[in-house]
Design a protein around this motif. Sequence first.
Motif, short mmCIF file in Angstrom:
data_model
loop_
_atom_site.label_atom_id
_atom_site.label_comp_id
_atom_site.label_asym_id
_atom_site.label_seq_id
_atom_site.Cartn_x
_atom_site.Cartn_y
_atom_site.Cartn_z
N GLY A 19 0.41 -1.46 0.38
CA GLY A 19 0.02 0.10 0.35
C GLY A 19 0.82 1.45 -0.12
O GLY A 19 0.56 2.10 -0.65
N LEU A 20 1.73 1.14 0.85
CA LEU A 20 2.56 2.20 0.91
C LEU A 20 3.85 2.39 -0.28
O LEU A 20 4.37 3.90 -0.51
N ARG A 25 1.20 6.47 -7.54
CA ARG A 25 0.20 7.77 -7.01
C ARG A 25 -0.17 8.10 -7.53
O ARG A 25 -0.30 7.47 -8.51
N THR A 28 -5.12 11.22 -8.92
CA THR A 28 -6.22 13.47 -9.12
C THR A 28 -5.60 13.35 -7.43
O THR A 28 -5.65 14.50 -7.37
N ASN A 31 -1.17 11.35 -3.24
CA ASN A 31 -0.59 9.91 -2.33
C ASN A 31 -1.63 9.52 -1.51
O ASN A 31 -1.49 9.17 -0.45
N VAL A 32 -2.33 10.33 -0.90
CA VAL A 32 -3.14 10.91 -0.18
C VAL A 32 -4.87 9.03 0.20
O VAL A 32 -5.04 8.93 0.84
N ARG A 34 -3.17 6.28 -1.00
CA ARG A 34 -2.75 5.49 0.44
C ARG A 34 -4.09 5.48 1.42
O ARG A 34 -3.53 3.74 1.50
N ILE A 35 -4.26 5.51 1.77
CA ILE A 35 -5.64 5.89 2.90
C ILE A 35 -6.07 4.35 2.33
O ILE A 35 -6.97 3.53 2.90
N TYR A 37 -6.07 1.83 0.53
CA TYR A 37 -5.15 0.16 1.37
C TYR A 37 -6.20 -0.30 2.87
O TYR A 37 -5.53 -1.34 3.01
N LEU A 38 -6.59 1.04 3.71
CA LEU A 38 -6.44 0.45 4.57
C LEU A 38 -8.61 0.73 5.32
O LEU A 38 -8.28 -0.27 5.87
N THR A 89 -10.85 6.80 9.91
CA THR A 89 -9.71 7.06 8.66
C THR A 89 -10.24 7.70 7.45
O THR A 89 -10.00 7.95 6.54
N ILE A 92 -10.32 10.91 8.55
CA ILE A 92 -8.82 11.26 7.84
C ILE A 92 -9.08 11.62 6.50
O ILE A 92 -8.39 13.03 5.92
N PRO A 96 -8.62 16.77 3.12
CA PRO A 96 -8.20 16.96 2.48
C PRO A 96 -8.44 16.60 1.10
O PRO A 96 -8.42 17.49 0.01
N THR A 97 -9.71 15.97 0.59
CA THR A 97 -10.15 15.16 -0.49
C THR A 97 -11.64 15.41 -0.22
O THR A 97 -11.88 16.55 -1.47
#
Lengths: 213, 81
Positions: A19-20, A25, A28, A31-32, A34-35, A37-38, A89, A92, A96-97
Amino acid sequence: MRVLGAVTVVALAAGLVAGLGLAPREVTQGNVQRIMYLHVPSVWVAYVAFAVVFVASIAYLAKRADAADRLAHASAEVGVVFTGVTIATGSIWGKPTWGTWWTWDARLTSVSILFVMYLGYLLLRGMIDDRERGARYAAVLGIVAAFNIPLVHFSVIWWRTLHQPPSLMTPGPAMPRVIITALLVNFVAFSLLYVYFVAKRVHLLRREAEAAA
Amino acid sequence: MPDNWGFVLAAYGLAAVVLIGYWRMLVRQESDLEDRSRLAPSSGHLTPGSQTTSARAGERSHAAPISGHPRPKPDSRDPLQ
């Protein structure tokens, strides 16, 4: 149990690397994303956990088997933990989105109701001293609360929401293979973690019952 | 869009804290249960009550009392004692 624990740790480490590190990347969101995958495997485990509560509750009411009651109890507890992770999650990821930590749209509201219902399930179990009566009431609540799962899942289709519709299993442009692979590794890792937690919790509940007898 | 690595780390960190916290709670509960089951069949352990009973019956125990000091046998005692 130790072997399962070790395999789970390895799978979680692989999921973290996938995931990380391995997943690219996203264009649009950056990297955010990637959350995901959690967040997505967490909600998957929560759905599975509450589906197990549903089946085990029916089994308990039908046969009054203590093993079914212990499985429902353990699965509900683990499901609440993973629903909490999903909500936190998601919040969080939302800042940003979407520009906000929280909004009362259909998906977020329905998943909050799901969380509160299963918290109530656990509280109900703790409130009733008579073990058999508590198990019976909890089984009824475990069956009723499960009807919220399809509501949560399809809320993004049935109503207009800020939350995106399901990306997997929907027609449209296919996700890159590397993203699907990273997601699958995390699905497997989280599923193993669920099995490990439930097995451990069931074992503890059985020993507690033996000590109390 | 900026990368927002801080949000990514916050999400993974929070999930790790919650999941490790839950795991630790299960491990602690398991060790508590083991401690309790180890102490449960220990009725043979010395308690102040059991010492009094055996002393009353004239069979003074030479096992270590609760303080941990073994009691010496009468014939092994120094006359000054």
